[in-house]
Design a protein around this motif. Sequence first.
Motif, mmCIF file in Angstrom:
data_model
loop_
_atom_site.group_PDB
_atom_site.id
_atom_site.type_symbol
_atom_site.label_atom_id
_atom_site.label_comp_id
_atom_site.label_asym_id
_atom_site.label_seq_id
_atom_site.Cartn_x
_atom_site.Cartn_y
_atom_site.Cartn_z
ATOM 1 N N ALA A 246 -5.775 3.746 9.124
ATOM 2 C CA ALA A 246 -5.856 4.591 8.077
ATOM 3 C C ALA A 246 -5.056 4.115 6.894
ATOM 4 O O ALA A 246 -3.720 3.586 7.080
ATOM 5 N N HIS A 247 -5.441 3.934 5.626
ATOM 6 C CA HIS A 247 -4.814 3.242 4.805
ATOM 7 C C HIS A 247 -4.609 4.108 3.456
ATOM 8 O O HIS A 247 -5.875 4.756 3.110
ATOM 9 N N LEU A 248 -3.549 4.182 2.665
ATOM 10 C CA LEU A 248 -3.840 4.614 1.296
ATOM 11 C C LEU A 248 -3.283 3.604 0.208
ATOM 12 O O LEU A 248 -2.286 3.146 0.370
ATOM 13 N N ALA A 249 -4.084 3.221 -0.519
ATOM 14 C CA ALA A 249 -3.895 2.153 -1.560
ATOM 15 C C ALA A 249 -2.681 2.546 -2.379
ATOM 16 O O ALA A 249 -2.713 3.745 -2.927
ATOM 17 N N ALA A 250 -2.190 1.660 -2.982
ATOM 18 C CA ALA A 250 -1.247 1.823 -3.958
ATOM 19 C C ALA A 250 -1.669 2.536 -5.413
ATOM 20 O O ALA A 250 -0.926 3.450 -5.675
ATOM 21 N N LYS A 251 -2.745 2.172 -5.678
ATOM 22 C CA LYS A 251 -3.370 2.808 -6.690
ATOM 23 C C LYS A 251 -3.460 4.315 -6.692
ATOM 24 O O LYS A 251 -3.829 4.876 -7.834
ATOM 25 N N ASP A 252 -3.763 4.670 -5.618
ATOM 26 C CA ASP A 252 -4.123 6.186 -5.350
ATOM 27 C C ASP A 252 -2.887 6.934 -4.540
ATOM 28 O O ASP A 252 -2.908 7.873 -3.936
ATOM 29 N N THR A 253 -1.586 6.492 -4.972
ATOM 30 C CA THR A 253 -0.491 6.895 -4.335
ATOM 31 C C THR A 253 -0.126 8.639 -4.694
ATOM 32 O O THR A 253 0.441 9.170 -3.980
ATOM 33 N N ALA A 254 -0.803 8.663 -5.891
ATOM 34 C CA ALA A 254 -0.471 10.201 -6.252
ATOM 35 C C ALA A 254 -1.579 11.223 -5.662
ATOM 36 O O ALA A 254 -1.356 12.277 -5.760
ATOM 37 N N GLU B 283 0.833 -1.158 0.084
ATOM 38 C CA GLU B 283 0.095 0.055 0.011
ATOM 39 C C GLU B 283 1.032 1.223 0.044
ATOM 40 O O GLU B 283 2.070 1.208 0.341
ATOM 41 N N ALA B 284 0.260 2.363 -0.535
ATOM 42 C CA ALA B 284 1.372 3.662 -0.654
ATOM 43 C C ALA B 284 1.511 4.201 0.748
ATOM 44 O O ALA B 284 2.477 4.936 0.763
ATOM 45 N N ALA B 285 0.659 4.081 1.669
ATOM 46 C CA ALA B 285 1.028 4.760 2.992
ATOM 47 C C ALA B 285 -0.176 4.005 4.046
ATOM 48 O O ALA B 285 -1.130 3.541 3.576
ATOM 49 N N THR C 125 2.303 1.494 25.915
ATOM 50 C CA THR C 125 1.067 1.349 25.149
ATOM 51 C C THR C 125 1.168 1.687 23.755
ATOM 52 O O THR C 125 0.398 1.184 22.881
ATOM 53 N N GLY C 126 2.303 2.456 23.244
ATOM 54 C CA GLY C 126 2.029 2.828 21.898
ATOM 55 C C GLY C 126 2.737 1.588 21.116
ATOM 56 O O GLY C 126 3.846 1.025 21.420
ATOM 57 N N ASP C 127 1.823 1.259 20.046
ATOM 58 C CA ASP C 127 2.217 0.426 18.960
ATOM 59 C C ASP C 127 1.701 0.931 17.655
ATOM 60 O O ASP C 127 1.445 0.331 16.823
ATOM 61 N N PHE C 128 1.935 2.430 17.564
ATOM 62 C CA PHE C 128 1.508 2.782 16.136
ATOM 63 C C PHE C 128 2.752 2.296 14.956
ATOM 64 O O PHE C 128 3.844 2.150 15.385
ATOM 65 N N THR C 129 2.114 1.914 13.830
ATOM 66 C CA THR C 129 2.847 1.827 12.777
ATOM 67 C C THR C 129 2.846 2.639 11.627
ATOM 68 O O THR C 129 1.676 2.651 11.267
ATOM 69 N N VAL C 130 3.914 3.147 11.181
ATOM 70 C CA VAL C 130 3.664 4.212 9.790
ATOM 71 C C VAL C 130 4.282 3.473 8.736
ATOM 72 O O VAL C 130 5.496 3.119 8.820
ATOM 73 N N VAL C 131 3.597 3.340 7.788
ATOM 74 C CA VAL C 131 4.300 3.008 6.385
ATOM 75 C C VAL C 131 4.598 4.149 5.559
ATOM 76 O O VAL C 131 3.415 5.122 5.378
ATOM 77 N N PRO C 132 5.627 4.359 5.254
ATOM 78 C CA PRO C 132 6.230 5.640 4.804
ATOM 79 C C PRO C 132 5.429 5.695 3.091
ATOM 80 O O PRO C 132 5.567 4.674 2.366
ATOM 81 N N TRP C 133 5.103 7.051 2.765
ATOM 82 C CA TRP C 133 4.677 7.160 1.550
ATOM 83 C C TRP C 133 5.794 7.310 0.549
ATOM 84 O O TRP C 133 6.808 8.071 0.958
ATOM 85 N N LEU C 134 5.448 6.879 -0.325
ATOM 86 C CA LEU C 134 6.800 7.024 -1.483
ATOM 87 C C LEU C 134 6.186 7.259 -2.822
ATOM 88 O O LEU C 134 6.203 6.619 -3.868
ATOM 89 N N PRO C 135 6.019 8.805 -3.268
ATOM 90 C CA PRO C 135 5.034 9.017 -4.367
ATOM 91 C C PRO C 135 6.161 9.053 -5.563
ATOM 92 O O PRO C 135 7.233 9.033 -5.473
ATOM 93 N N ASP C 136 5.634 8.684 -6.602
ATOM 94 C CA ASP C 136 6.466 8.977 -7.783
ATOM 95 C C ASP C 136 6.279 10.290 -8.511
ATOM 96 O O ASP C 136 5.489 10.552 -9.363
ATOM 97 N N PHE C 137 7.202 11.220 -8.127
ATOM 98 C CA PHE C 137 7.273 12.564 -8.667
ATOM 99 C C PHE C 137 8.366 12.567 -9.446
ATOM 100 O O PHE C 137 9.391 12.140 -9.314
#
Length: 187
Positions: free
Chosen positions: A67-75, A43-45, A175-187
């Motif tokens: 919260a998620h941003l699908a790969a197809k919506d990376t832009a 996924e994008a993020a 208590t913290g278990d946040f996971t961030v998937v970094p956004w890697l846009p194709d600019f």
Amino acid sequence: MNRRWTALDRRTKILVLGSALLLSATAASAATASDSEAPRQREAAALTGTAKLYRSAGDDITFSFDAHLAAKDTADPTKATGTFEFSHYLNGEGAKAKAKVDCLLTGGKVAVVSGVITSSDLPGAKGKRVGITVHDVGHRDRLGYSWASTGSPVETKGLPKCVGSAPFEKVKKGTGDFTVVPWLPDF
């Protein structure tokens, strides 16, 4: 006796060679099967997880994200989906809210997510946009929220999408278990 050992050695060699060929064929078959499967696209993020904030007065403050941003919506980070929830109670008084994600931006281990409150027991909060920033540090995650300067999400007016505050709050130890998937846009 020499002939017996020679015959036994030959049978052992045939058995070992046959087993080796069978294992090789099985491994080759498994490799071919996995090669034919399409690689799973990342996924994008994303921002997921739950944590409680630390407050010396004993406030019970919890934030949860999915919260998620699908790969197809990376832009377009405004096509992010999901929800997030937060609550704040002290001595049995307080409120909770749930928001629908409308934007997600991540960079490295930092995420900014915004959304519109869809349900809340805080009068006047429903329909308000709020933004939250998370720093996924691992053992001591941090968090900030758009209403930090106003004191309440109700007082936040005209907040644009994907706006939060610096992650100034400390997550309660353990208590913290946040996971961030970094956004890697194709600019």
